[in-house]
Design a protein around this motif. Structure first.
Motif, PDB file in Angstrom:
ATOM      1  N   GLY A 254      10.775  -6.793   0.417  1.00 48.97           N
ATOM      2  CA  GLY A 254      10.556  -7.833  -0.195  1.00 48.97           C
ATOM      3  C   GLY A 254       9.250  -7.825  -1.301  1.00 48.97           C
ATOM      4  O   GLY A 254       8.790  -8.745  -1.931  1.00 48.97           O
ATOM      5  N   TRP A 255       8.453  -6.596  -1.337  1.00 53.67           N
ATOM      6  CA  TRP A 255       7.504  -6.408  -2.069  1.00 53.67           C
ATOM      7  C   TRP A 255       7.902  -5.568  -3.117  1.00 53.67           C
ATOM      8  O   TRP A 255       8.623  -4.593  -2.761  1.00 53.67           O
ATOM      9  N   VAL A 256       7.217  -5.530  -4.160  1.00 53.60           N
ATOM     10  CA  VAL A 256       7.472  -4.534  -5.242  1.00 53.60           C
ATOM     11  C   VAL A 256       6.220  -3.628  -5.835  1.00 53.60           C
ATOM     12  O   VAL A 256       5.146  -4.394  -5.708  1.00 53.60           O
TER      13      VAL A 256
ATOM     14  N   ILE B 103      -3.336  -5.905  -5.580  1.00 52.23           N
ATOM     15  CA  ILE B 103      -3.875  -7.049  -5.215  1.00 52.23           C
ATOM     16  C   ILE B 103      -2.441  -8.183  -5.096  1.00 52.23           C
ATOM     17  O   ILE B 103      -1.688  -7.722  -4.444  1.00 52.23           O
ATOM     18  N   LEU B 104      -2.886  -9.274  -5.729  1.00 56.38           N
ATOM     19  CA  LEU B 104      -1.724 -10.369  -5.524  1.00 56.38           C
ATOM     20  C   LEU B 104      -1.404 -10.801  -6.818  1.00 56.38           C
ATOM     21  O   LEU B 104      -2.229 -10.571  -7.894  1.00 56.38           O
ATOM     22  N   THR B 105      -0.267 -11.597  -7.110  1.00 62.37           N
ATOM     23  CA  THR B 105       0.260 -11.755  -8.370  1.00 62.37           C
ATOM     24  C   THR B 105      -0.670 -12.712  -9.067  1.00 62.37           C
ATOM     25  O   THR B 105      -0.802 -12.230 -10.601  1.00 62.37           O
ATOM     26  N   ASN B 106      -1.188 -13.785  -8.781  1.00 62.27           N
ATOM     27  CA  ASN B 106      -1.918 -14.590  -9.613  1.00 62.27           C
ATOM     28  C   ASN B 106      -3.162 -13.913 -10.074  1.00 62.27           C
ATOM     29  O   ASN B 106      -3.431 -13.887 -11.351  1.00 62.27           O
ATOM     30  N   PRO B 107      -4.027 -12.882  -9.160  1.00 61.72           N
ATOM     31  CA  PRO B 107      -5.151 -12.307  -9.769  1.00 61.72           C
ATOM     32  C   PRO B 107      -4.670 -11.223 -10.990  1.00 61.72           C
ATOM     33  O   PRO B 107      -5.174 -11.064 -12.016  1.00 61.72           O
ATOM     34  N   LEU B 108      -3.577 -10.609 -10.604  1.00 60.92           N
ATOM     35  CA  LEU B 108      -2.858  -9.672 -11.519  1.00 60.92           C
ATOM     36  C   LEU B 108      -2.647 -10.335 -12.986  1.00 60.92           C
ATOM     37  O   LEU B 108      -2.893  -9.883 -13.937  1.00 60.92           O
TER      38      LEU B 108
ATOM     39  N   THR C 229       0.602  -1.252  -0.014  1.00 58.35           N
ATOM     40  CA  THR C 229      -0.097   0.105   0.073  1.00 58.35           C
ATOM     41  C   THR C 229       0.763   1.325  -0.196  1.00 58.35           C
ATOM     42  O   THR C 229       0.582   2.218  -0.675  1.00 58.35           O
ATOM     43  N   ARG C 230       2.070   1.294   0.768  1.00 57.83           N
ATOM     44  CA  ARG C 230       2.705   2.548   0.841  1.00 57.83           C
ATOM     45  C   ARG C 230       3.356   2.514  -0.451  1.00 57.83           C
ATOM     46  O   ARG C 230       3.515   3.934  -0.797  1.00 57.83           O
ATOM     47  N   LEU C 231       3.929   1.356  -0.834  1.00 59.46           N
ATOM     48  CA  LEU C 231       4.802   1.819  -2.290  1.00 59.46           C
ATOM     49  C   LEU C 231       3.555   2.442  -3.443  1.00 59.46           C
ATOM     50  O   LEU C 231       3.922   3.066  -4.372  1.00 59.46           O
ATOM     51  N   CYS C 232       2.280   1.906  -3.413  1.00 61.10           N
ATOM     52  CA  CYS C 232       1.278   2.595  -4.374  1.00 61.10           C
ATOM     53  C   CYS C 232       1.047   3.962  -4.067  1.00 61.10           C
ATOM     54  O   CYS C 232       0.956   4.793  -4.920  1.00 61.10           O
ATOM     55  N   LEU C 233       0.959   4.359  -2.673  1.00 59.26           N
ATOM     56  CA  LEU C 233       0.686   5.634  -2.296  1.00 59.26           C
ATOM     57  C   LEU C 233       1.937   6.406  -2.499  1.00 59.26           C
ATOM     58  O   LEU C 233       1.597   7.687  -3.215  1.00 59.26           O
ATOM     59  N   GLN C 234       3.206   6.147  -2.520  1.00 62.08           N
ATOM     60  CA  GLN C 234       4.237   6.892  -2.861  1.00 62.08           C
ATOM     61  C   GLN C 234       4.195   7.143  -4.488  1.00 62.08           C
ATOM     62  O   GLN C 234       4.671   8.165  -4.896  1.00 62.08           O
ATOM     63  N   TRP C 235       3.846   6.180  -5.197  1.00 60.39           N
ATOM     64  CA  TRP C 235       3.693   6.147  -6.730  1.00 60.39           C
ATOM     65  C   TRP C 235       2.626   7.320  -7.034  1.00 60.39           C
ATOM     66  O   TRP C 235       3.051   8.191  -7.950  1.00 60.39           O
ATOM     67  N   LEU C 236       1.595   7.021  -6.712  1.00 61.37           N
ATOM     68  CA  LEU C 236       0.528   8.005  -6.956  1.00 61.37           C
ATOM     69  C   LEU C 236       0.862   9.600  -6.291  1.00 61.37           C
ATOM     70  O   LEU C 236       0.662  10.589  -7.172  1.00 61.37           O
ATOM     71  N   ASP C 237       1.532   9.621  -5.144  1.00 56.53           N
ATOM     72  CA  ASP C 237       1.749  11.112  -4.941  1.00 56.53           C
ATOM     73  C   ASP C 237       2.795  11.716  -5.709  1.00 56.53           C
ATOM     74  O   ASP C 237       2.886  13.039  -5.949  1.00 56.53           O
TER      75      ASP C 237
ATOM     76  N   GLY D 209       1.342  -5.796  -4.604  1.00 59.05           N
ATOM     77  CA  GLY D 209       0.964  -6.921  -4.075  1.00 59.05           C
ATOM     78  C   GLY D 209       1.863  -8.076  -4.742  1.00 59.05           C
ATOM     79  O   GLY D 209       1.314  -9.379  -4.474  1.00 59.05           O
ATOM     80  N   ILE D 210       2.936  -7.773  -5.060  1.00 60.77           N
ATOM     81  CA  ILE D 210       3.958  -8.753  -5.862  1.00 60.77           C
ATOM     82  C   ILE D 210       4.921  -9.020  -5.127  1.00 60.77           C
ATOM     83  O   ILE D 210       5.698  -7.822  -4.547  1.00 60.77           O
ATOM     84  N   LEU D 211       5.392  -9.917  -4.980  1.00 57.46           N
ATOM     85  CA  LEU D 211       6.802 -10.467  -4.076  1.00 57.46           C
ATOM     86  C   LEU D 211       7.806 -10.087  -5.327  1.00 57.46           C
ATOM     87  O   LEU D 211       7.589 -10.252  -6.317  1.00 57.46           O
TER      88      LEU D 211
END
Length: 296
Positions: free
Chosen positions: A286-288, A233-238, A150-158, A259-261
């Motif tokens: 460990g998340w990207v 979300i997670l890798t498989n749904p993506l 969530t933090r990574l996505c928020l930082q990207w949006l910002d 949501g990707i390792l």
């Protein structure tokens, strides 16, 4: 009064029946967890429209809370006998009585996302009154800003949202990413989740933050493309959703996926690379988060 937390290891064939039997025997609460949670084998138990649905994890942990009158060994044996299986292995943990509201609140302090963006629970004063503060409490749906994805996505949006851009938050959970997008300048913003409870949480959180966002179940989302699509979300749904998500991004628009390792990133890039040119990945614990621009 202390409680006993009973953690029973079982499989997909018996998890629900074992849960029902524990309730019948007087357990105070029962839940089922993925025994592989937090590993590369973690998987969702939901499906998107047209996709198969996994009803239960292959390896599950049934978690039951018992009062002090219930003997754990006898309870496990009785539950197993009720559904016709041998008594499974289990562990017990003593849970002391506490003020759970205060304890929960104490675990959620304001979270700095960037120099100008904070996630602030409603019971806290905003740490920086001049910053963009998103008022958000733990609740029905995933997403408080505390998890690296969530933090990574928020930082990207910002860092990347431009004024007036249209945004789709797919798998919106609490609505935090959609709310952040609006707070940092996005125009029309929509959120999608398969969980009706997420719709309730997202709408409440958007209202609490005085932003206008439309939230939909997947089949109800109107046709159309967006300047930005974000999916945490997670890798498989993506992987399964790649054609649909790519189709929601306009030519020259951008996508952010999380949501990707870290060890799964190359697989996701290989699938989405037919539509997008990817920037270097952002990584935390460990998340990207992967971001890219759609081919014109």
């Amino acid at each position: 009064m202390p409680w006993t937390e009973l953690r029973i290891t079982t499989d997909s064939k018996h998890a629900e029946a074992l849960s029902d039997a524990l309730f019948d025997l007087g357990a105070l609460s029962v839940s089922i967890e993925d025994a592989a949670a937090g590993t590369a084998e973690e998987k969702p138990i939901f499906g998107e429209p047209g996709e198969p649905v996994d009803q239960m994890w292959d390896h599950s942990i049934v978690v039951a809370h018992l009062d002090d009158a219930m003997d754990p060994a006898l309870t496990v044996a009785a539950a197993a006998n009720a559904i016709g299986i041998a008594a499974p292995s289990y562990q017990t943990v003593t849970v002391e009585e506490q003020d759970w509201v205060r304890l929960t609140q104490a675990q959620f302090d304001p979270i700095p996302i960037s120099k100008r963006l904070w996630i602030t629970p409603t019971w806290h004063e905003a740490p920086d009154a001049d910053a963009i503060n998103i008022a958000l409490d733990p609740g029905l749906a995933f997403g408080t800003g505390s998890h690296p994805t969530t933090r990574l996505c928020l930082q990207w949006l910002d860092a990347n949202i431009r004024a007036g851009e249209t945004v789709l938050d797919y798998g919106c959970g609490s609505g935090i990413l959609a709310i952040a997008a609006r707070k940092v300048g996005a125009g029309r913003t929509d959120g999608v989740d398969i969980d009706p409870q997420a719709m309730v949480a997202s709408r409440q959180n958007a209202e609490q933050n005085s932003v206008e966002i439309a939230f939909y179940l997947p089949d109800a989302l109107p046709d159309g493309e967006y300047d930005v699509v974000v999916a945490n979300i997670l890798t498989n749904p993506l992987k399964a959703l790649a054609p649909m998500l790519a189709g929601r991004v306009r030519a020259g628009g951008r996508i952010a996926l999380s949501g990707i390792l870290s060890e799964q990133a190359d697989d996701v890039i290989a699938i989405y690379g037919q539509w997008f040119n990817f920037a270097p990945k952002a990584e935390e614990d460990g998340w990207v988060c992967l971001s890219g621009s759609k081919h014109a």
